[in-house]
Design a protein around this motif. Structure first.
Motif, PDB file in Angstrom:
ATOM      1  N   THR A  45      11.149  31.203  86.268  1.00 50.12           N
ATOM      2  CA  THR A  45      12.019  32.324  86.623  1.00 50.12           C
ATOM      3  C   THR A  45      11.346  33.674  86.424  1.00 50.12           C
ATOM      4  N   GLY A  46      10.276  33.705  85.622  1.00 48.29           N
ATOM      5  CA  GLY A  46       9.621  34.974  85.325  1.00 48.29           C
ATOM      6  C   GLY A  46      10.293  35.751  84.205  1.00 48.29           C
ATOM      7  N   LEU A  47      11.318  35.176  83.574  1.00 46.56           N
ATOM      8  CA  LEU A  47      11.983  35.850  82.463  1.00 46.56           C
ATOM      9  C   LEU A  47      11.049  35.886  81.257  1.00 46.56           C
ATOM     10  N   PRO A  48      11.147  36.947  80.460  1.00 44.07           N
ATOM     11  CA  PRO A  48      10.369  36.975  79.216  1.00 44.07           C
ATOM     12  C   PRO A  48      10.674  35.717  78.402  1.00 44.07           C
ATOM     13  N   HIS A  49       9.635  35.125  77.767  1.00 42.52           N
ATOM     14  CA  HIS A  49       9.853  33.850  77.093  1.00 42.52           C
ATOM     15  C   HIS A  49       9.044  33.665  75.810  1.00 42.52           C
ATOM     16  N   GLU A  50       8.397  34.717  75.306  1.00 41.68           N
ATOM     17  CA  GLU A  50       7.647  34.570  74.053  1.00 41.68           C
ATOM     18  C   GLU A  50       8.588  34.900  72.889  1.00 41.68           C
ATOM     19  N   TYR A  51       9.018  33.836  72.203  1.00 45.82           N
ATOM     20  CA  TYR A  51      10.029  33.959  71.151  1.00 45.82           C
ATOM     21  C   TYR A  51       9.623  35.010  70.109  1.00 45.82           C
ATOM     22  N   GLY A  52      10.542  35.926  69.832  1.00 47.66           N
ATOM     23  CA  GLY A  52      10.322  36.938  68.810  1.00 47.66           C
ATOM     24  C   GLY A  52       9.495  38.126  69.272  1.00 47.66           C
ATOM     25  N   VAL A  53       8.910  38.060  70.455  1.00 45.37           N
ATOM     26  CA  VAL A  53       8.117  39.164  70.996  1.00 45.37           C
ATOM     27  C   VAL A  53       8.866  39.813  72.155  1.00 45.37           C
ATOM     28  N   ASP A  54       9.120  39.030  73.217  1.00 47.09           N
ATOM     29  CA  ASP A  54       9.875  39.560  74.350  1.00 47.09           C
ATOM     30  C   ASP A  54      11.103  38.704  74.664  1.00 47.09           C
ATOM     31  N   ASP A  55      11.368  37.714  73.837  1.00 46.01           N
ATOM     32  CA  ASP A  55      12.541  36.847  73.956  1.00 46.01           C
ATOM     33  C   ASP A  55      13.176  36.810  72.566  1.00 46.01           C
ATOM     34  N   VAL A  56      14.239  37.611  72.385  1.00 40.86           N
ATOM     35  CA  VAL A  56      14.761  37.882  71.048  1.00 40.86           C
ATOM     36  C   VAL A  56      16.230  37.472  70.948  1.00 40.86           C
ATOM     37  N   PRO A  57      16.532  36.513  70.066  1.00 41.07           N
ATOM     38  CA  PRO A  57      17.931  36.154  69.842  1.00 41.07           C
ATOM     39  C   PRO A  57      18.591  37.151  68.890  1.00 41.07           C
ATOM     40  N   LEU A  58      19.834  37.493  69.181  1.00 38.92           N
ATOM     41  CA  LEU A  58      20.588  38.416  68.323  1.00 38.92           C
ATOM     42  C   LEU A  58      22.000  37.902  68.118  1.00 38.92           C
ATOM     43  N   VAL A  59      22.348  37.635  66.875  1.00 39.84           N
ATOM     44  CA  VAL A  59      23.717  37.282  66.519  1.00 39.84           C
ATOM     45  C   VAL A  59      24.362  38.558  65.986  1.00 39.84           C
ATOM     46  N   LEU A  60      25.344  39.056  66.716  1.00 42.15           N
ATOM     47  CA  LEU A  60      26.047  40.286  66.335  1.00 42.15           C
ATOM     48  C   LEU A  60      27.377  39.914  65.703  1.00 42.15           C
ATOM     49  N   GLN A  61      27.641  40.473  64.518  1.00 41.64           N
ATOM     50  CA  GLN A  61      28.884  40.179  63.816  1.00 41.64           C
ATOM     51  C   GLN A  61      29.398  41.433  63.118  1.00 41.64           C
ATOM     52  N   HIS A  62      30.695  41.658  63.259  1.00 44.35           N
ATOM     53  CA  HIS A  62      31.347  42.681  62.456  1.00 44.35           C
ATOM     54  C   HIS A  62      31.866  41.981  61.211  1.00 44.35           C
ATOM     55  N   LEU A  92      21.768  41.617  59.260  1.00 48.59           N
ATOM     56  CA  LEU A  92      21.320  42.891  58.690  1.00 48.59           C
ATOM     57  C   LEU A  92      22.084  44.075  59.274  1.00 48.59           C
ATOM     58  N   ALA A  93      22.519  44.980  58.432  1.00 51.19           N
ATOM     59  CA  ALA A  93      23.089  46.245  58.899  1.00 51.19           C
ATOM     60  C   ALA A  93      21.926  47.193  59.190  1.00 51.19           C
ATOM     61  N   GLY A  94      21.975  47.897  60.299  1.00 52.22           N
ATOM     62  CA  GLY A  94      20.923  48.852  60.643  1.00 52.22           C
ATOM     63  C   GLY A  94      19.612  48.203  61.052  1.00 52.22           C
ATOM     64  N   ALA A  95      19.673  46.986  61.575  1.00 49.69           N
ATOM     65  CA  ALA A  95      18.456  46.267  61.966  1.00 49.69           C
ATOM     66  C   ALA A  95      17.707  47.012  63.070  1.00 49.69           C
ATOM     67  N   GLU A  96      16.374  46.954  63.026  1.00 47.43           N
ATOM     68  CA  GLU A  96      15.522  47.567  64.046  1.00 47.43           C
ATOM     69  C   GLU A  96      14.527  46.535  64.539  1.00 47.43           C
ATOM     70  N   PHE A  97      14.052  46.742  65.782  1.00 49.69           N
ATOM     71  CA  PHE A  97      13.064  45.855  66.379  1.00 49.69           C
ATOM     72  C   PHE A  97      12.049  46.712  67.120  1.00 49.69           C
ATOM     73  N   VAL A 104      12.217  43.072  77.651  1.00 49.70           N
ATOM     74  CA  VAL A 104      12.652  42.233  76.536  1.00 49.70           C
ATOM     75  C   VAL A 104      13.932  41.502  76.944  1.00 49.70           C
ATOM     76  N   ARG A 105      13.917  40.204  76.726  1.00 49.13           N
ATOM     77  CA  ARG A 105      15.091  39.366  76.977  1.00 49.13           C
ATOM     78  C   ARG A 105      15.840  39.245  75.659  1.00 49.13           C
ATOM     79  N   LEU A 106      17.087  39.680  75.644  1.00 49.99           N
ATOM     80  CA  LEU A 106      17.936  39.572  74.460  1.00 49.99           C
ATOM     81  C   LEU A 106      18.950  38.470  74.700  1.00 49.99           C
ATOM     82  N   ARG A 107      18.971  37.490  73.803  1.00 52.19           N
ATOM     83  CA  ARG A 107      19.946  36.408  73.880  1.00 52.19           C
ATOM     84  C   ARG A 107      21.024  36.738  72.858  1.00 52.19           C
ATOM     85  N   LEU A 108      22.158  37.211  73.344  1.00 62.31           N
ATOM     86  CA  LEU A 108      23.206  37.800  72.517  1.00 62.31           C
ATOM     87  C   LEU A 108      24.346  36.827  72.253  1.00 62.31           C
TER      88      LEU A 108
END
Length: 172
Positions: A45-62, A92-97, A104-108
């Motif tokens: 597909t050509g989607l970014p696929h290098e885990y942690g570099v351009d393919d980043v999972p993010l679990v967002l929670q309040h 993490l609160a205030g997380a940065e990348f 960058v592909r974000l898996r939210l």
């Protein structure tokens, strides 16, 4: 919007417990996470696929915290569960990348118990929605905001230029 059809088995999934009356408390304590499923065709597909570099999972929670910073649950806060006041990204609160690529592909995952999220980038730059709960879309959809309900997942691709510093914005 055109109909969205799944063409690959790839998907961003999540796991969490389902014991009667205890699911929210267990998820609040961290018993939940992502399962990233890729198939042979998804690499094409050509989607970014290098885990942690351009393919980043993010679990967002309040999360709701007490005066000592401990995560707590409140009874009767909302029909769905506790509505938190602190947004955490991967715990993490205030997380940065630090971005090192132009895309960058974000898996939210909105892993909140009851908070509906309305995600956008602070500079209102567009991004591409490339996947939902059901997997990859047949073709990307350009958006500037993405509403996510509790438990909902999405995959987006964000484009960056050298020196960019972009923050997320998360409305309620």
């Amino acid at each position: 919007m055109p109909p969205l059809a799944r063409t690959h088995l790839s998907a961003t999934l999540w796991y969490h417990p389902h014991p009667h009356g205890e699911m929210e408390e267990q998820v609040l304590k961290g018993f939940a996470g992502l399962v990233l499923v890729d198939d042979e065709d998804s690499a094409a597909t050509g989607l970014p696929h290098e885990y942690g570099v351009d393919d980043v999972p993010l679990v967002l929670q309040h999360k709701l915290r007490d005066r000592d910073g401990r995560i707590i649950r409140t009874e009767g806060d909302n029909a769905l569960g506790t509505v938190g006041r602190t947004l955490l990204a991967d715990g993490l609160a205030g997380a940065e990348f630090a971005v090192t690529t132009t895309e960058v592909r974000l898996r939210l995952l909105n892993g909140s118990a009851a908070r509906f999220l309305d995600l956008r980038l602070a500079d209102d730059r567009p991004f591409l929605l490339v996947g939902t709960d059901g997997g990859l879309l047949e073709s990307p959809v350009e958006l500037t905001r993405l509403p996510l309900s509790p438990g909902e997942r999405a995959e987006v691709v964000v484009r960056f230029a050298a020196g960019d510093r972009v923050m997320r914005s998360c409305g309620r």
